[in-house]
Design an enzyme around this catalytic site. Structure first.
Site, PDB file in Angstrom:
ATOM      1  N   LYS A  18       4.237   0.265   9.718  1.00  0.00           N
ATOM      2  CA  LYS A  18       4.297   1.549   9.028  1.00  0.00           C
ATOM      3  C   LYS A  18       3.744   2.664   9.899  1.00  0.00           C
ATOM      4  O   LYS A  18       4.279   3.768   9.907  1.00  0.00           O
ATOM      5  CB  LYS A  18       3.484   1.471   7.738  1.00  0.00           C
ATOM      6  CG  LYS A  18       4.349   1.172   6.531  1.00  0.00           C
ATOM      7  CD  LYS A  18       3.541   1.338   5.281  1.00  0.00           C
ATOM      8  CE  LYS A  18       3.485   0.028   4.534  1.00  0.00           C
ATOM      9  NZ  LYS A  18       2.391  -0.057   3.589  1.00  0.00           N
ATOM     10  N   ARG A  39       5.323 -13.262   9.483  1.00  0.00           N
ATOM     11  CA  ARG A  39       5.933 -11.981   9.171  1.00  0.00           C
ATOM     12  C   ARG A  39       7.268 -11.879   9.898  1.00  0.00           C
ATOM     13  O   ARG A  39       7.519 -12.600  10.849  1.00  0.00           O
ATOM     14  CB  ARG A  39       5.014 -10.822   9.549  1.00  0.00           C
ATOM     15  CG  ARG A  39       4.763 -10.672  11.032  1.00  0.00           C
ATOM     16  CD  ARG A  39       3.681  -9.641  11.318  1.00  0.00           C
ATOM     17  NE  ARG A  39       4.099  -8.291  11.031  1.00  0.00           N
ATOM     18  CZ  ARG A  39       3.535  -7.509  10.101  1.00  0.00           C
ATOM     19  NH1 ARG A  39       2.555  -7.954   9.366  1.00  0.00           N
ATOM     20  NH2 ARG A  39       3.958  -6.284   9.921  1.00  0.00           N
ATOM     21  N   GLU A  93       0.876  -1.168   0.000  1.00  0.00           N
ATOM     22  CA  GLU A  93       0.000   0.000   0.000  1.00  0.00           C
ATOM     23  C   GLU A  93       0.916   1.222   0.000  1.00  0.00           C
ATOM     24  O   GLU A  93       1.824   1.307   0.821  1.00  0.00           O
ATOM     25  CB  GLU A  93      -0.879  -0.009   1.257  1.00  0.00           C
ATOM     26  CG  GLU A  93      -1.893   1.100   1.192  1.00  0.00           C
ATOM     27  CD  GLU A  93      -2.805   1.179   2.413  1.00  0.00           C
ATOM     28  OE1 GLU A  93      -2.808   0.250   3.241  1.00  0.00           O
ATOM     29  OE2 GLU A  93      -3.508   2.200   2.519  1.00  0.00           O
TER      30      GLU A  93
END
Ligand code: ATP
Ligand code: MG
Length: 801
Positions: free
Chosen positions: A287, A277, A50
């Site tokens: 983020k 992850r 994104e």
């Protein structure tokens, strides 16, 4: 590691694409099966960021996986901007992400996509679902919808709008799209199952109204699809075969499949697979948090060299190849892990060691005057750029003169034990130069700081040769006249807690920011050869670390050097503790001298163990097998980086360790015995000279781990083994060392101890539970050291109530 020329453009692609020799993992196992079945005409993956921030090292894992798979299977990997959130996305992030992926070696060819370009097709599908009665417009408030969704234990309830007729739904949805309603007035929901045990399946939201400007579609849209509706469709539109995402999305998979099935995508279509992850110690990788660091100016920007972002790592000087080999090293699994940042640093050193020319640079200069060197004489020494074990040619010319500069840390008026550098009465080698002998030093009367040291040199010791004498050590230096003044930036971890998110109620991760994460040294000096190096060169400043010129702030007139990584992991627990202890001792004993010039986090005194570590790293660089074992000991056997390091500095030690583990597969206890106990008992002998072998040691450790014998008794057994050999069981039997784990035999000792200490028993019962250790010790003493402490504790706890 490829021998490639340094590049100037810090964002230019470096070396080969990722993943060309990736090991098998569960995802590749699935793909292998699909390839065998001929399920898809080709393998297609995607990396779907994104554009709401810069990429970080967690994304590197995903990039390496997706682009790596595409390369290995002769398929392709799309770069797709998952830009369905108008409020936070921007073109600047789109550009930064493309630059980062390219630099990492990811190549998408013509397959660059934007989710926003599919808004029209997505809308068509949403209308179609509505027409089929599979979606409805809900006009409840956000809160009402949340309340009606139920809980894990209670099913959801329908809101007042669930049974709206299809025509009404269609009409409202079209008017939502046409912009007739304000934000939040209605949403489009899938009609699935309000009683589903998977909360995400309880009529999830598909579209919401957002009157916001989108960086790509402008004001074309005022309704935007939600992730669960959009992402699977993006995959399906592009013909993705394997949609790889992180484990948090496991529960979204059911919805992923529902949407695609209802939208009419038939097999063989895309499916979602989840992997763990990446979490890194001493780092945040969300983020949202990275944005905080930038916005609140805790760092200078997204590319601050302390940031775990790709841009930050690149600016710091980390080569792309090191990030790829790091990704390779950590692999792909289903198990959530926190990775030791030491692994990343290791990957960086491994990459730089064979390519970075060695140079001399002084961080905190102290004048050194060679009094018997003629005033104006300059000798240009020929100094090799690489040590022999790197096996690369090349040298540079290094001036030697009367006025030199050395590190302040390399001279002590009163050296402590273990200090192997210059001090009164001593000789040291000047790297590549001469052996010099202390003559005198000057002290600033006001501050007590040493301002200059005078030495004499020995003309017969050129190149540092000094066979017949005992020099204290080798130190680095530059000349006062020829050296180049540079700014050096030393970086340390941005956070000083392994898990920065672990904070007390009411605080956030920023409380763990390390105030010493950046140290700027303006008076540093480097040898003149740096001035003529190719742009983009990474050097090793000997005894200090790897550096390169900061691509943003450095210029030919004012060189700014970033420390990429230290020479060894200064943070490895034992070593750091030892260094800090040495620091304190130095600080304490050297009272009256200049205070340490930098905080302990950055001035690390290399110890004897450090030099050993360098040798071990060098051994691993030469011997791939040792390098592989170094990783396996950590990843598979669960040893710390320090332990793995100590055990893989040479084949004999590592082979011995493996053989002991084969007998007793408790690697961590074996490692502790081999590292801590064996060297003392071996007393300088080589492993093959010992009168016992791995079988005996393995058996002994097994007996300790099974509580058959106490640790202290086992050390006695080991001593005997080391002196005269034998079998552990026989020695234990003969010397009566078997531990007493028998409750009946121990109970009298327990009762005797409790009777002997009535006040302590009262204190214990009043809440001073720490006394349990005291009682345990007493019972073991009473039993002649043979009592099994675990049994003793249990008995004590029973008796004390
Ligand atoms: P963050 O959680 O940091 O905000 P994100 O998941 O929102 O990241 P995206 O831009 O959506 O960031 O991520 C793009 C891809 O990178 C996704 O496929 C995501 O699963 C993957 N990814 C993100 N963070 C990690 C991580 N720490 N480890 C591995 N893959 C990750
Ligand atoms: Mg995301």
């Amino acid at each position: 590691m490829a021998d490639r020329p340094p590049r100037h453009d810090p964002a230019a692609p470096e070396a080969s694409p990722p993943g060309t020799r990736a090991p098998r993992d569960f995802i590749r196992a699935i793909i292998d099966r699909h390839v065998e079945e001929g399920r898809y005409p080709g393998i297609v993956t995607r990396f779907p960021p994104e554009p709401n921030g810069f990429l970080h090292i967690g994304h590197v894992k995903s990039i390496h996986l997706n682009f790596g798979i595409a390369a290995e299977y002769g398929g392709r990997c799309h770069l797709r901007f998952d830009d369905t959130n108008p409020e936070t996305e921007s073109e600047a992030f789109v550009r930064a992400i493309q630059e980062d992926v390219t630099w990492l070696g990811g190549s998408w060819g013509e397959h660059l996509y934007y989710a926003a370009d599919y808004f029209g097709r997505m809308y068509e599908i949403a209308e179609e679902l509505t027409r089929k009665g599979k979606a409805y417009v809900d006009s409840s408030s956000e809160e009402e919808i949340r309340d009606a969704r139920g809980t894990v234990t209670e099913p959801g309830r329908p809101t007042a709008y669930r049974d709206r007729p299809v025509d009404e739904n269609l009409d409202l949805f079209r008017r939502m799209r046409a912009g007739e309603f304000p934000d939040g007035a209605h949403v489009l929901r899938a009609k699935i199952d309000l009683a589903s045990p998977n909360m995400l399946m309880r009529d999830p939201l598909l579209y919401r109204i957002r009157h916001a400007h989108h960086y790509r579609t402008g004001d074309d849209w005022c309704i935007y699809p939600l992730y669960d509706f959009a992402h699977c469709l993006e995959d399906a539109f592009e013909g993705i075969t394997h949609s790889l995402c992180t484990l948090e999305f496991e529960i979204n998979r059911e919805l992923y499949d529902w949407v695609l099935d209802e939208a009419g995508f038939e097999e063989p279509r895309t499916h979602q697979y989840e992997f763990a992850r990446l979490n890194l110690d001493y780092t945040v990788l969300s983020k949202r948090k990275l944005i905080r660091l930038v916005q609140d100016k805790h760092v200078s920007g997204w590319d601050d060299p302390r940031m775990p972002t790709v841009a930050g790592l690149r600016r710091r000087g980390v080569p792309a190849a090191a990030l790829r080999s790091f990704a390779e090293m950590i692999g792909v699994t289903k198990a959530d892990t926190r990775v030791d940042v030491g692994k990343l640093e290791f990957a960086v050193r491994e990459e730089l060691n064979p390519v970075a020319p060695r140079v001399l640079g002084v961080l905190r200069p102290l004048r050194l005057i060679v009094t018997n060197w003629p005033e104006d004489k300059v000798e240009w020494l020929d100094a090799p750029s690489f040590p022999p074990d790197v096996g690369r040619d090349g040298s540079r010319r290094l001036p030697f003169a009367r006025e030199l500069l050395i590190e302040q840390d390399d001279f002590r008026v009163e050296p402590v034990k273990g200090y192997r550098r210059l001090a009164p009465g001593r000789e040291v080698r000047l790297r590549h130069g001469y052996v010099v002998r202390y003559q005198s030093h000057d002290v600033d009367p006001a501050t007590g700081a040493v301002t200059a040291v005078r030495v004499t040199y020995d003309g017969a010791s050129k190149g540092g040769i000094a066979r017949d004498r005992d020099v204290a050590g080798t130190i680095h230096w530059v000349t006062a006249v020829h050296s180049k003044r540079v700014q050096i930036r030393l970086y340390d971890r941005l956070f000083n807690a392994p898990d920065p998110d672990d904070v007390p109620e009411g605080q956030d991760f920023t409380v763990h920011l390390n105030p010493n994460s950046l140290v700027v040294l303006d008076g540093a000096r480097v040898e003149p050869s740096l001035a003529s190096a190719l742009p983009g060169t990474r050097w090793q400043l000997e005894r200090t670390g790897y550096f390169w010129a900061d691509p943003v702030d450095s210029s030919p007139h004012r060189m700014v050097l970033n420390q990429i990584v230290t020479l060894r992991s200064g943070w490895a627990r034992n070593e750091r503790a030892a260094d800090e202890a040495l620091q304190r001792t130095l600080g304490g004993l050297a009272a009256g001298e200049a205070p340490p010039a930098a905080p302990p986090a950055t001035t690390r005194v290399p110890s004897a163990a450090d030099r050993g570590r360098e040798a071990r790293e060098a051994a691993r660089t030469k011997d791939r097998q040792l390098a592989a074992r170094f990783l396996r000991y950590q990843d598979v056997l669960g040893l710390t980086a320090d332990e793995a390091d100590l055990l893989t500095g040479d084949r004999a030690v590592s082979d011995f360790f493996d053989a002991v583990v084969a007998v007793h597969p408790e690697a961590r206890s074996v490692s502790a015995w081999v590292i801590n106990e064996l060297p003392g008992e071996a007393a300088g002998r080589a492993l093959h000279e010992l009168p016992f072998g791995p079988t005996q040691l393995g058996r002994l450790i097994a007996l300790v781990d099974q509580s058959e014998v106490s640790r202290i008794a086992a050390k006695e057994v080991l001593s005997e083994l080391a002196q005269q050999g034998g079998e552990p069981d026989a020695i234990i039997e003969r010397r009566g060392l078997r531990q007493v784990g028998d409750r009946v035999a121990l109970l009298p000792h327990v009762d005797a101890v409790l009777a002997a200490w009535p006040e302590k028993v009262q204190e214990y019962r009043a809440g001073k539970k720490g006394l349990l250790g005291f009682f345990t010790g007493e019972v073991r003493r009473a039993s002649g050291g043979a009592a099994d402490p675990r049994v003793v504790r249990t008995l004590l706890e029973e008796r004390l109530g």
